[in-house]
Design a protein around this motif. Structure first.
Motif, short mmCIF file in Angstrom:
data_model
loop_
_atom_site.label_atom_id
_atom_site.label_comp_id
_atom_site.label_asym_id
_atom_site.label_seq_id
_atom_site.Cartn_x
_atom_site.Cartn_y
_atom_site.Cartn_z
N PHE A 62 58.13 50.65 42.42
CA PHE A 62 58.24 51.66 41.36
C PHE A 62 59.18 52.78 41.79
O PHE A 62 59.19 53.18 42.96
N PRO A 63 59.98 53.32 40.84
CA PRO A 63 60.80 54.49 41.16
C PRO A 63 59.91 55.71 41.35
O PRO A 63 58.75 55.73 40.91
N LYS A 72 59.11 40.80 47.75
CA LYS A 72 59.79 42.07 47.57
C LYS A 72 60.67 42.00 46.32
O LYS A 72 61.23 40.94 46.02
N PRO A 73 60.83 43.12 45.61
CA PRO A 73 61.62 43.07 44.37
C PRO A 73 63.06 42.61 44.59
O PRO A 73 63.64 41.94 43.72
N GLU A 74 63.66 42.92 45.74
CA GLU A 74 65.05 42.57 45.99
C GLU A 74 65.28 41.06 46.04
O GLU A 74 66.39 40.58 45.82
N VAL A 75 64.22 40.30 46.34
CA VAL A 75 64.36 38.84 46.47
C VAL A 75 63.46 38.08 45.50
O VAL A 75 63.33 36.87 45.60
N HIS A 76 62.85 38.78 44.55
CA HIS A 76 61.91 38.10 43.65
C HIS A 76 62.67 37.36 42.55
O HIS A 76 63.45 37.96 41.80
N ILE A 92 63.91 50.03 39.24
CA ILE A 92 63.01 50.28 40.38
C ILE A 92 63.70 51.10 41.46
O ILE A 92 63.11 52.00 42.05
N VAL A 93 64.96 50.80 41.73
CA VAL A 93 65.68 51.49 42.82
C VAL A 93 66.54 52.63 42.30
O VAL A 93 67.35 53.19 43.04
N SER A 94 66.34 53.03 41.05
CA SER A 94 67.22 54.02 40.42
C SER A 94 67.21 55.38 41.09
O SER A 94 68.20 56.10 41.05
N ASP A 95 66.09 55.77 41.70
CA ASP A 95 66.05 57.09 42.38
C ASP A 95 65.71 56.94 43.86
O ASP A 95 65.17 57.84 44.48
N SER A 96 66.03 55.77 44.42
CA SER A 96 65.80 55.52 45.84
C SER A 96 67.13 55.17 46.51
O SER A 96 68.08 54.74 45.85
N GLU A 97 67.16 55.34 47.83
CA GLU A 97 68.34 54.97 48.59
C GLU A 97 68.06 53.68 49.37
O GLU A 97 66.93 53.41 49.76
N ILE A 98 69.10 52.90 49.59
CA ILE A 98 68.95 51.68 50.39
C ILE A 98 68.67 52.07 51.83
O ILE A 98 69.33 52.93 52.40
N GLU A 99 67.65 51.44 52.42
CA GLU A 99 67.26 51.76 53.79
C GLU A 99 67.67 50.63 54.72
O GLU A 99 67.72 49.46 54.31
N ASN A 100 67.91 50.98 55.99
CA ASN A 100 68.16 49.93 56.97
C ASN A 100 66.84 49.25 57.35
O ASN A 100 65.77 49.71 56.98
#
Length: 432
Positions: A133-134, A195-199, A210-218
């Motif tokens: 969720f964002p 995980k949403p990135e691979v679903h 979902i990732v609209s207000d998040s940053e990509i993390e290592n």
């Protein structure tokens, strides 16, 4: 609703599983609180004996919160959640085979194992919310799954009242029911969760939302000690000491109603229904309102903290529960306190994902849960002693503290974290 239809709503299937798991979790841990007056008569426990059994759960919960948060961050949500629910289900069912001759020892061991397993629920659930969720929707999503605590707590007295006789016959059966429910959950979780990135069933539009207000993390793992020594962690941990109040309602509520108003195992269902329906409303509305303020343009800091202040003010009247002579007024005031607590709780949970990167959320949630468990240990021990020495008058101080502590704690949280400035993936302050 229009926006949700355009982007898809698969994330709510994941949320439904969080609600199901949390329902099982609270059904399992609530059973002993509902059965407390019956088990005390059946096994001859004193209030201090009962408090000791509860404390073993809380000790394990505190230890488990420290362990399980880090384990879930390392194993990932799918495996970590399964480990947690499997553990608590086994020990929950073990209650049913405790012999009368070793009831205190047996229940203490079973509660300890139950506490270890159940400590994983909220770190795993909150990490899942952070993944799916964002930020603007996380308090509402948290409010929905957190409301399932009340569903479990509502089911427990009705199931117990339906199955268990007044003389204690069939007391074992409610402890066995959770095993079947847990098996169903594990099957669904393994079938549905990724995980949403691979679903494969998640639309591109929903992933973007979902990732609209998040940053990509290592993918680099954070050492646990890096999280431990952040003042933001301890602001969250301090706020979570209010868990002791919720556990007071859960483990001692039936005892209070029994002593003060002669409510027994056969008629505890309706009072608990009222209390926890109010708690559900508080959880859902509390999660919705801070998200609403954020969407209206308020800062996260302002939206969360003003919501928390409102919760603390709503809870204040519970301080007068022990001096009222009207049963239903007492039940309503406890319900009001429970509603305020649940609204408070879902916003406090969200603080962790507002401030910390996703890969640290379970660890921070675990540390906070540990502080709540420690607070619960202290209050259970003190209340058990007070009830044995002063009778039901011991509840006066318990409700006074339960009503007033939120305002004091909120003041300290604000001092520790005045602006709620987010931390980056290396736990460094971002610019506002």
């Amino acid at each position: 609703m229009i926006e949700t239809k355009k982007i898809g709503n698969y994330r709510y299937r994941i949320l439904a599983l969080l609600m199901f798991a949390t329902t099982i979790n609270y059904f399992d841990r609530s059973i002993i609180g509902v059965l407390a007056p019956t088990l005390q008569k059946l096994f001859g426990w004193t209030n201090s004996d009962y408090a000791g059994i509860i404390i073993w759960f809380q000790v394990a919960y505190a230890i488990g919160m420290l362990i399980m948060g880090g384990v879930i961050d390392r194993l990932g949500t799918k495996k970590g959640y399964t480990l947690a629910i499997g553990t608590w289900s086994i020990f929950g069912m073990l209650h049913a085979v405790v012999p009368a001759s070793f009831s205190i020892l047996g229940f203490s061991v079973a509660r300890f194992g139950l506490g270890l397993g159940e400590s994983g629920n909220f770190p795993a659930a909150q990490k899942t919310v952070a993944e799916w969720f964002p930020k603007k929707d996380r308090a509402f999503a948290t409010g929905l799954y957190n409301a399932a605590t009340s569903v479990g707590a509502i089911l427990a007295p009705f199931v117990v009242g339906w199955i268990v006789h007044e003389n204690g016959k069939n007391w074992q059966i409610p402890f066995l029911i959770t095993g079947a429910l847990s098996a169903i959950w594990v099957f669904l979780w393994f079938k549905i969760y990724k995980k949403p990135e691979v679903h494969p069933k998640l639309s591109k539009e929903e992933l973007e939302y979902i990732v609209s207000d998040s940053e990509i993390e290592n993918e680099e793992k954070l050492p646990w000690k890096m999280v431990l020594f952040k003042r933001q962690t301890w602001a969250f941990a301090l706020a979570k000491t209010t868990d002791a109040v919720w556990w007071f309602y859960l483990f001692w509520g039936a005892k209070f109603l029994s002593l003060n108003f002669d409510v027994d195992v056969k008629n505890i269902g309706l009072p608990f229904f009222v209390i926890y329906i109010l708690a559900d409303f508080g959880s859902i509305f509390g999660g919705y309102i801070s998200g609403y303020f954020i969407k209206k343009g308020w800062s996260i800091n302002k939206a969360r903290k003003l919501t928390l202040l409102s919760c603390a003010l709503i809870i204040l009247p519970v301080a007068f529960v022990a001096i009222t002579e009207n049963k239903w007024l007492a039940i309503f005031l406890i319900g009001l306190g429970a509603a305020g607590h649940q609204a408070w709780s879902c916003n406090i949970f969200t603080l962790a994902s507002d401030v910390f990167p996703k890969k640290a959320v379970a660890s921070v949630t675990g540390i906070g849960g540990m502080s709540g468990a420690v607070a619960g240990i202290v209050t259970s021990f003190a209340l058990g002693k007070a009830l044995d020495s002063a009778g039901k008058e011991g509840f006066f101080w318990a409700f006074l503290i339960a009503g007033s502590c939120y305002l004091i704690i909120l003041g300290f949280v604000h001092l520790l974290m005045p602006k709620m400035t987010p931390l980056d993936e290396n736990l460094k302050l971002k610019s506002e």
